[in-house]
Design an enzyme around this catalytic site. Structure first.
Site, PDB file in Angstrom:
ATOM      1  N   SER A  87       0.784  -1.093   0.045  1.00  0.00           N
ATOM      2  CA  SER A  87      -0.085   0.104   0.110  1.00  0.00           C
ATOM      3  C   SER A  87       0.834   1.258   0.003  1.00  0.00           C
ATOM      4  O   SER A  87       1.693   1.508  -0.783  1.00  0.00           O
ATOM      5  CB  SER A  87      -0.999  -0.167   1.226  1.00  0.00           C
ATOM      6  OG  SER A  87      -1.995   0.968   1.264  1.00  0.00           O
ATOM      7  N   ASP A 102     -10.321  -4.179  -4.560  1.00  0.00           N
ATOM      8  CA  ASP A 102      -9.477  -3.105  -3.815  1.00  0.00           C
ATOM      9  C   ASP A 102      -9.482  -1.983  -4.553  1.00  0.00           C
ATOM     10  O   ASP A 102      -9.329  -1.727  -5.700  1.00  0.00           O
ATOM     11  CB  ASP A 102      -8.178  -3.660  -3.832  1.00  0.00           C
ATOM     12  CG  ASP A 102      -6.929  -2.824  -3.381  1.00  0.00           C
ATOM     13  OD1 ASP A 102      -7.407  -1.470  -2.651  1.00  0.00           O
ATOM     14  OD2 ASP A 102      -5.752  -3.087  -3.134  1.00  0.00           O
ATOM     15  N   HIS A 125      -7.767  -5.597  -0.454  1.00  0.00           N
ATOM     16  CA  HIS A 125      -6.556  -4.709   0.246  1.00  0.00           C
ATOM     17  C   HIS A 125      -6.277  -5.133   1.755  1.00  0.00           C
ATOM     18  O   HIS A 125      -7.132  -5.279   2.537  1.00  0.00           O
ATOM     19  CB  HIS A 125      -6.948  -3.386   0.143  1.00  0.00           C
ATOM     20  CG  HIS A 125      -5.696  -2.497   0.329  1.00  0.00           C
ATOM     21  ND1 HIS A 125      -4.923  -1.738  -0.604  1.00  0.00           N
ATOM     22  CD2 HIS A 125      -5.101  -1.721   1.415  1.00  0.00           C
ATOM     23  CE1 HIS A 125      -4.213  -1.071  -0.279  1.00  0.00           C
ATOM     24  NE2 HIS A 125      -4.110  -0.959   1.155  1.00  0.00           N
TER      25      HIS A 125
END
Length: 355
Positions: A198, A293, A323
């Site tokens: 991320s 996601d 995610h």
């Protein structure tokens, strides 16, 4: 007594979660509800069950009224989902000197690894606002043990106390430290990789770009797990999966407001790495995205842009996952299965660089 109960709460919640995940598949499906299908994909039962349990507790997303509350929420979630520390891994606390102060770090190595090995400098996710060494301890242990490498996890400075480009400055300093001290860390200067998930994937990609363009020792591999790569554009996946899949559209807006409140900075390729003028000659990239996601489409756009620029790329979408799944490996078998595939690819990529 209230303090004791409060301390025990994450342990009790974790035990309850594991009990639910240990139920027979038909019962887990009954609790999770009908299969969720969207954009030609079906959400994994483990992911759907986790989201259902999260919803029952009243939680939705990662943002909060303040950064402190958001960090406390992630710390609480980590205690719930973490099991016993993964065995067979030696962990040592480290301190990385920088011009802005020392950065806490942890060095992981498989217990039976005594010779030199590649080293992965790892940057944790959390929107540049939350997350720390503890939130990603299980993931780094898993990467070290099953990829057969050393991992240096870096606790960079967080926003809003330290806004863009503070996190990147720390990420670059940590990478330089690893290269300069490779022998002492059990590696070699030309065997250092970077990785992150991320926001950490964003930092890893930016480090790969900055070190390549500066003419220094560039990483041998960039491991980008569902990375944030473009703060300037909303793609289709931001709309499709805007709510209900752990990371929300609101979360992303909130994280960016903390890290880069000046919207002009969001066009800086050090933050929006997809906007870089030149992507040629960057290190081999392994880009992982998830079907459900909000960041899926920008991660896949970056993988394509790298490939178009001649960079060797392995792009892998896990169409049934969400995610953040790498942080919840101990909870569901599907998360661990995907992680085993990831470490296998990392190991192969590092081995192939010698050929």
């Amino acid at each position: 007594m209230p303090n004791v109960i409060e301390a025990l709460q994450p342990t009790l919640e974790g035990a309850a979660m594991r009990a639910v995940f240990a139920l027979p598949q038909p019962l887990r499906r009954l609790i999770a509800g009908r299969p969720i299908q969207l954009d030609g994909q079906e959400l994994a039962l483990d992911a759907q069950l986790l989201l259902k349990l999260q919803k029952l507790t009243g939680q939705n997303g990662l943002a909060a009224a303040t950064a402190e509350k958001a960090r406390a929420g992630m710390a609480h979630a980590t205690k719930i989902t973490s099991g016993a520390p993964l065995p067979g891994v030696v962990v040592a606390e480290r301190s990385i000197p920088t011009g802005d102060g020392a950065l806490p770090a942890r060095l992981y190595r498989p217990k039976d690894l005594t010779e030199t090995s590649p080293l992965l400098v790892y940057y944790h996710g959390g929107g540049w606002v939350i997350g720390d060494l503890d939130s990603h301890d299980d993931l780094c242990r898993f990467l070290a043990k099953h990829a057969g490498i050393r991992v240096l996890s870096v606790d960079y400075r967080l926003a809003p106390e330290h806004q863009f480009p503070a996190a990147l400055d720390d990420a670059l300093a940590a990478y330089s430290y690893a290269v300069d001290n490779a022998a002492e860390l059990g590696s070699a200067g030309d065997a250092i990789a970077v990785g992150g998930d991320s926001a950490g994937g964003n930092l890893a990609a930016a480090v790969a770009q900055q070190t390549t363009r500066s003419g220094g020792q560039k990483p041998v591999l960039q491991l980008l797990l569902y990375p944030a790569v473009d703060a300037t554009q909303r793609r289709r996946s931001r709309e499709l999966f805007s709510d209900g899949f752990l990371l929300t559209d609101h979360d992303m807006d909130w994280f960016l407001a903390q890290y880069s409140p000046d919207e002009a900075h969001r066009h800086d390729p050090r933050l929006s790495v997809l906007l870089a003028d030149d992507l040629a000659d960057l290190p081999t990239a392994y880009v992982v995205t998830c079907g459900f996601d909000p960041l899926r489409d920008e991660g896949e756009a970056y993988a394509k842009a790298l490939s178009d620029a001649g960079v060797p790329v392995v792009a892998r979408r896990f169409p049934d996952l969400i995610h953040g799944f790498t942080n919840i490996r101990p909870v569901g078998n599907r998360f661990e299965e995907a992680l085993f595939e990831i470490v296998g690819t990392v190991r192969a990529a590092l081995d192939l660089r010698k050929v």
